[in-house]
Write a protein that holds these residues in place. Structure first.
Motif, PDB file in Angstrom:
ATOM      1  N   HIS A 172      30.563  36.454  54.810  1.00 47.04           N
ATOM      2  CA  HIS A 172      31.512  37.078  53.870  1.00 47.04           C
ATOM      3  C   HIS A 172      31.478  38.598  53.971  1.00 47.04           C
ATOM      4  O   HIS A 172      30.485  39.224  53.593  1.00 47.04           O
ATOM      5  CB  HIS A 172      31.160  36.634  52.444  1.00 47.04           C
ATOM      6  CG  HIS A 172      32.173  37.029  51.420  1.00 47.04           C
ATOM      7  ND1 HIS A 172      32.892  36.108  50.671  1.00 47.04           N
ATOM      8  CD2 HIS A 172      32.608  38.236  51.002  1.00 47.04           C
ATOM      9  CE1 HIS A 172      33.704  36.739  49.854  1.00 47.04           C
ATOM     10  NE2 HIS A 172      33.552  38.046  50.033  1.00 47.04           N
ATOM     11  N   HIS A 218      34.271  42.348  54.311  1.00 44.95           N
ATOM     12  CA  HIS A 218      35.613  42.922  54.093  1.00 44.95           C
ATOM     13  C   HIS A 218      35.795  44.083  55.058  1.00 44.95           C
ATOM     14  O   HIS A 218      35.727  45.251  54.662  1.00 44.95           O
ATOM     15  CB  HIS A 218      35.761  43.413  52.643  1.00 44.95           C
ATOM     16  CG  HIS A 218      35.766  42.317  51.628  1.00 44.95           C
ATOM     17  ND1 HIS A 218      36.935  41.733  51.162  1.00 44.95           N
ATOM     18  CD2 HIS A 218      34.755  41.681  50.978  1.00 44.95           C
ATOM     19  CE1 HIS A 218      36.629  40.786  50.278  1.00 44.95           C
ATOM     20  NE2 HIS A 218      35.315  40.734  50.147  1.00 44.95           N
ATOM     21  N   ASP A 226      28.849  40.701  51.759  1.00 47.67           N
ATOM     22  CA  ASP A 226      30.031  41.232  51.063  1.00 47.67           C
ATOM     23  C   ASP A 226      30.347  42.662  51.513  1.00 47.67           C
ATOM     24  O   ASP A 226      30.209  42.962  52.684  1.00 47.67           O
ATOM     25  CB  ASP A 226      29.848  41.132  49.543  1.00 47.67           C
ATOM     26  CG  ASP A 226      31.167  40.835  48.813  1.00 47.67           C
ATOM     27  OD1 ASP A 226      32.224  40.858  49.452  1.00 47.67           O
ATOM     28  OD2 ASP A 226      31.132  40.577  47.602  1.00 47.67           O
ATOM     29  N   ASN A 227      30.671  43.538  50.573  1.00 51.23           N
ATOM     30  CA  ASN A 227      31.264  44.835  50.947  1.00 51.23           C
ATOM     31  C   ASN A 227      30.268  45.824  51.544  1.00 51.23           C
ATOM     32  O   ASN A 227      29.071  45.769  51.259  1.00 51.23           O
ATOM     33  CB  ASN A 227      31.902  45.462  49.714  1.00 51.23           C
ATOM     34  CG  ASN A 227      32.895  44.524  49.064  1.00 51.23           C
ATOM     35  OD1 ASN A 227      32.499  43.573  48.406  1.00 51.23           O
ATOM     36  ND2 ASN A 227      34.156  44.753  49.278  1.00 51.23           N
ATOM     37  N   HIS A 230      30.995  33.619  45.857  1.00 43.65           N
ATOM     38  CA  HIS A 230      30.482  34.173  44.589  1.00 43.65           C
ATOM     39  C   HIS A 230      29.917  33.113  43.648  1.00 43.65           C
ATOM     40  O   HIS A 230      28.726  32.920  43.594  1.00 43.65           O
ATOM     41  CB  HIS A 230      31.521  35.039  43.849  1.00 43.65           C
ATOM     42  CG  HIS A 230      31.753  36.344  44.535  1.00 43.65           C
ATOM     43  ND1 HIS A 230      30.811  37.326  44.597  1.00 43.65           N
ATOM     44  CD2 HIS A 230      32.819  36.804  45.235  1.00 43.65           C
ATOM     45  CE1 HIS A 230      31.285  38.351  45.291  1.00 43.65           C
ATOM     46  NE2 HIS A 230      32.494  38.052  45.704  1.00 43.65           N
ATOM     47  N   HIS A 280      37.476  33.739  46.357  1.00 43.53           N
ATOM     48  CA  HIS A 280      36.599  34.543  45.502  1.00 43.53           C
ATOM     49  C   HIS A 280      36.713  33.897  44.126  1.00 43.53           C
ATOM     50  O   HIS A 280      37.747  34.016  43.476  1.00 43.53           O
ATOM     51  CB  HIS A 280      37.091  35.987  45.420  1.00 43.53           C
ATOM     52  CG  HIS A 280      36.750  36.810  46.617  1.00 43.53           C
ATOM     53  ND1 HIS A 280      37.258  36.583  47.858  1.00 43.53           N
ATOM     54  CD2 HIS A 280      35.920  37.896  46.731  1.00 43.53           C
ATOM     55  CE1 HIS A 280      36.769  37.482  48.700  1.00 43.53           C
ATOM     56  NE2 HIS A 280      35.956  38.288  48.057  1.00 43.53           N
TER      57      HIS A 280
END
Ligand SMILES: [Zn+2]
Length: 410
Positions: free
Chosen positions: A68, A70, A320-321, A252, A220
């Motif tokens: 996951h 971005h 994630d980010n 999540h 998400h």
């Protein structure tokens, strides 16, 4: 001329499939001493090291899989900071960034992210790409070109992360068609508070579209501290009513942790029954959710990994980010993710289920050809560290070598 290489290393026992198991020397941290050889890009021999008086000076891991990320917004923190570090602050900075977004900017971010990820030891990554009505569909052709360009070093999966209603438009259907010929995935957000009736209606449309084009879905969902499990409950109810079976990933699921144990176990069993996979994202969850800048908060939501695993749900841990309004740190480095997540989540690196959530479950989630186990015949795709114990792995002076198809990546 032979291009065979042989070396002595330590490998976590649960990541190593060895025939001569009885003769393995395994240390207190579940690291086993082996001799590994590879030739023409594949492991040709794997055998136990017999001597007990000395230990190999390197730990070998399979190259990593990130479930996951971005890529489209990575490294935008400086231009679009979120100094309050809240979920809503991130969302509004993200929307500001959309106003200045161009295909070129996105491609540059994706390429930078890819190069870093390969250098740091990833072999596969799933990245969400923000998708909205006013965005030109042409960006996808360019993204798929990048996917192809890097395919010998890393397999890249894209999820089109759109508002649910987008999948009920002609643009949505057009994109679904394009995604279906490139292994793309439908994405969306189901986070409370939401209008239940409307959300159900759009979820139905999205699920039917996925079924029509044989696509997976990655949502998400329940990235929240309110209405625990509301999104998941609605999703389960919708799938049951539709009697539909498509591969679904829940990213999540952090609010689930506020439910009582029997509810978590009930929902876990339902998810396992439907083969719904889960990605826990501790870094962004701990950073953004339930934040009070005047008080250190005791409650930090994250998917209840151990309870879900107990219900036989396949749980992966993702990053994630990276350096964007949602999370200002990180560098597409699996060791940063592990160093943060393991103490945070009280996961022992010497336990099978911990390493499963980092190496094996992610390989299954991305449907990769190789399950990530080091064994005879597997690709010589490794990250080899100067390390003899887990403390060395989680130290700040990490020295690593990345091998891709048996060759050292520089
Ligand atoms: Zn995300």
């Amino acid at each position: 001329m032979s291009n065979s290489v042989t070396t002595e290393v330590l490998i976590p026992r649960s990541l190593c499939l060895i025939e001569d198991f009885d003769n393995l020397i395994i240390d207190v941290e579940d690291l086993c001493s082996v001799s590994i050889s590879w030739e023409d890009g594949f492991v040709s021999e794997l055998k136990p090291l017999r001597y007990i008086d000395r230990k190999p000076k390197n730990i070998l891991f399979p190259r990593f899989v990130e479930t996951h990320s971005h890529f489209d917004k990575s490294f935008t923190w400086t231009d679009f900071p979120n100094q309050e570090s809240t979920y809503l602050g991130a969302l509004s900075a993200n929307l500001e960034e959309h106003k200045t977004r161009s295909t070129n900017k996105v491609l540059k971010r994706v390429e930078k992210s890819l190069k870093l990820a390969i250098k740091n030891g990833y072999r596969a990554i799933r990245s969400h790409i923000d998708t909205y009505k006013s965005q030109s569909i042409d960006i996808w052709n360019e993204l798929f070109k990048l996917q192809k360009k890097f395919s010998s070093e890393l397999s890249l999966q894209f999820v089109a992360l759109a508002p649910l209603e987008f999948w009920d438009t002609s643009n949505g259907e057009e994109l679904a068609k394009i995604l279906s010929s490139h292994g793309g995935i439908l994405g969306g957000v189901v986070v409370p508070p939401f209008n239940k009736k409307e959300t159900r209606r759009f979820l139905v449309k999205m699920l039917l579209l996925a079924s029509k084009y044989k696509l997976e879905i990655d949502l998400h969902i329940d990235e929240s501290i309110i209405e625990p499990g509301a999104g998941l409950k609605l999703l389960l109810e919708t799938i049951e009513n539709l009697k539909i079976s498509i591969p679904i990933t829940c990213s999540h699921l952090s609010s689930l942790i506020s439910l009582n144990e029997s509810e978590i176990s009930y929902l876990g069993e339902k998810m396992a029954e439907k083969n719904i996979r889960v990605i826990a994202l501790p870094l962004t969850n701990f950073w953004l959710l339930n934040r009070n800048n005047k008080k250190t908060s005791f409650k930090r939501p994250v998917a209840p990994i151990k309870q879900l695993q107990k219900s036989h749900v396949d749980v992966s841990i993702g990053s994630d980010n990276v350096q964007d309004p949602w999370y200002p740190f990180g560098n597409f480095d699996p060791f940063y993710m592990m160093s943060c997540s393991m103490p945070m989540l009280q996961l022992n690196p010497w336990e099978r289920m911990t390493l499963s959530s980092i190496f094996l479950a992610p390989s299954r989630l991305l449907n990769l050809k190789w399950d990530g186990l080091i064994k005879k015949g597997c690709p010589a795709d490794f990250v080899i560290l100067d390390a003899q114990k887990w403390a060395d792995v989680f130290s700040s002076t990490l020295k690593r070598k990345v091998f891709i198809k048996g060759a050292l990546h520089c």
